[in-house]
Design a protein around this motif. Structure first.
Motif, PDB file in Angstrom:
ATOM      1  N   GLN A 107       0.830  -1.203   0.000  1.00  0.00           N
ATOM      2  CA  GLN A 107       0.000   0.000   0.000  1.00  0.00           C
ATOM      3  C   GLN A 107       0.865   1.254   0.000  1.00  0.00           C
ATOM      4  OE1 GLN A 107      -2.100   0.935   3.683  1.00  0.00           O
ATOM      5  NE2 GLN A 107      -3.940   1.453   2.519  1.00  0.00           N
ATOM      6  N   VAL A 322      -6.970  -1.362  -2.042  1.00  0.00           N
ATOM      7  CA  VAL A 322      -5.879  -2.019  -1.324  1.00  0.00           C
ATOM      8  C   VAL A 322      -6.232  -2.154   0.155  1.00  0.00           C
ATOM      9  CG1 VAL A 322      -4.587   0.113  -0.914  1.00  0.00           C
ATOM     10  CG2 VAL A 322      -3.369  -2.053  -0.988  1.00  0.00           C
ATOM     11  N   GLN A 323      -6.985  -1.191   0.702  1.00  0.00           N
ATOM     12  CA  GLN A 323      -7.412  -1.294   2.102  1.00  0.00           C
ATOM     13  C   GLN A 323      -8.379  -2.449   2.287  1.00  0.00           C
ATOM     14  OE1 GLN A 323      -6.135   0.615   4.733  1.00  0.00           O
ATOM     15  NE2 GLN A 323      -7.155  -1.041   5.867  1.00  0.00           N
TER      16      GLN A 323
END
Length: 347
Positions: A107, A322-323
């Motif tokens: 990330q 991505v989270q």
């Protein structure tokens, strides 16, 4: 239409079935190349596609903008890191990585490189789950008190994909089917406050987990996620109860089976379940009890790549962020800790 030149890191089942057909179909995505170490299987399906014999050769091609990291889970961190360092966007198969630390590092690297990552959670676009989500969000059940999602199979033998069967990072059913169920639960209900897990080996031939049950604790509800390989007669895969009523639905999305048979996506009836698999809604509306079958929405994995295309072109958020990927890995890590210790884990 501006095109994004795209390459796959593998042309096994994942590449052939879940990725290549939709990339090829999308007018804004060019299915340009694939990393095949020794074979050239992709040429049978896509004549003219470029074959790369090494990852380094593929990443050195400056015309490639988007790379699909669809290799075994234990390679995701290493390969995605190289993709980002080469200045390319990435779509990463589930499970995103084998640890939260790896996921966070990717990330941060993506942010530094000004590149985008998305985790390929195609089951959000399954016909069955889309229908469950619609019923919940439209309030047909009232406030939800309990939900139970299953991904059951009957499979006594081991998978020929040995990376799934040999003990190590990324192996086992929790890392294979778990990300589908976990992502669907988090997408619908958000992150839980705590969780408890029971992870087991049930088949004598298995060396890695082939059964799990996760119990997610929310303030006013519980969500149970289950998968196992010794379920010959499965229960409905989606069971949701609320203050007003219940909705029960089988896992009946047809897209995977059709893609395995090399059926081409894109027709008007694509992703249409048999009418016999319609879910059962038993609830109350305006003082009247309703108990009826509910029309199933069409499944459509194409919508994922449509959203990826616009996210890259318009610099907007990816359809699965991505989270989102980090959150799924966080649940997996907590599940392993919970099962080993036999206790509730606060999140």
């Amino acid at each position: 239409m501006q095109q994004i030149r795209t390459a796959l890191l593998s042309f096994g089942m994942s590449g052939r079935v879940f990725h290549a057909p939709f990339i090829h179909l999308h007018p804004g995505l060019e299915l340009y190349g694939v990393w095949e170490r020794t074979k050239s299987a992709s040429l049978e399906f896509y004549p003219g596609i470029r074959i790369f014999r090494s990852l380094e050769e593929l990443l050195a091609d400056e015309s490639i903008e988007l790379v699909i990291v669809n290799t075994p889970t234990n390679t995701h961190f290493e390969y995605t890191k190289k993709v980002l360092e080469a200045g390319k966007h990435a779509v990463v198969e589930k499970a995103f990585t084998t640890s939260v630390a790896e996921a966070i590092e990717l990330q941060q690297l993506a942010a530094q490189q000004h590149k985008k990552i998305s985790v390929f959670q195609n089951r959000r676009w399954d016909s069955d789950f889309k229908t469950v989500k619609k019923i919940v969000e439209e309030g047909w059940l009232g406030d939800i008190t309990e939900a139970e999602f299953h991904f059951d199979r009957y499979k006594e033998e081991l998978s020929p994909k040995m990376h799934k069967e040999i003990p190590g990072p990324g192996a086992g059913v929790l890392n294979d089917l778990g990300p589908h169920l976990i992502d669907q639960a988090l997408f619908l209900f958000g992150m839980p406050d705590a969780m408890f897990a029971d992870i087991r080996i049930t088949r004598p031939v298995s060396q890695v987990d082939d059964y799990f049950e996760l119990l997610l604790y929310y303030k006013t509800m519980r969500v149970r996620l289950k998968a196992g390989y010794l379920v010959r007669e499965p229960l409905p895969s989606f069971i949701v109860h609320g203050h007003k009523g219940s909705f029960i639905k089988t896992r009946a999305d047809v897209q995977e089976a059709d893609l395995i048979e090399n059926k081409k996506p894109g027709g008007t009836d694509w992703g249409t379940e048999p009418v016999s698999e319609e879910g059962l809604l038993h609830t109350e509306k305006n003082g009247k009890i309703i108990r009826e079958r509910i029309h199933t929405l069409q499944g459509n994995y194409y919508a994922y790549y449509e959203a990826v295309y616009h996210a890259i072109i318009q610099n907007t958020e990816m359809p699965v962020t991505v989270q989102d990927g980090i959150n799924v890995v966080r649940i997996i890590e907590a599940a392993v800790q919970s099962s080993a210790a036999g206790k509730l884990i606060q999140l």
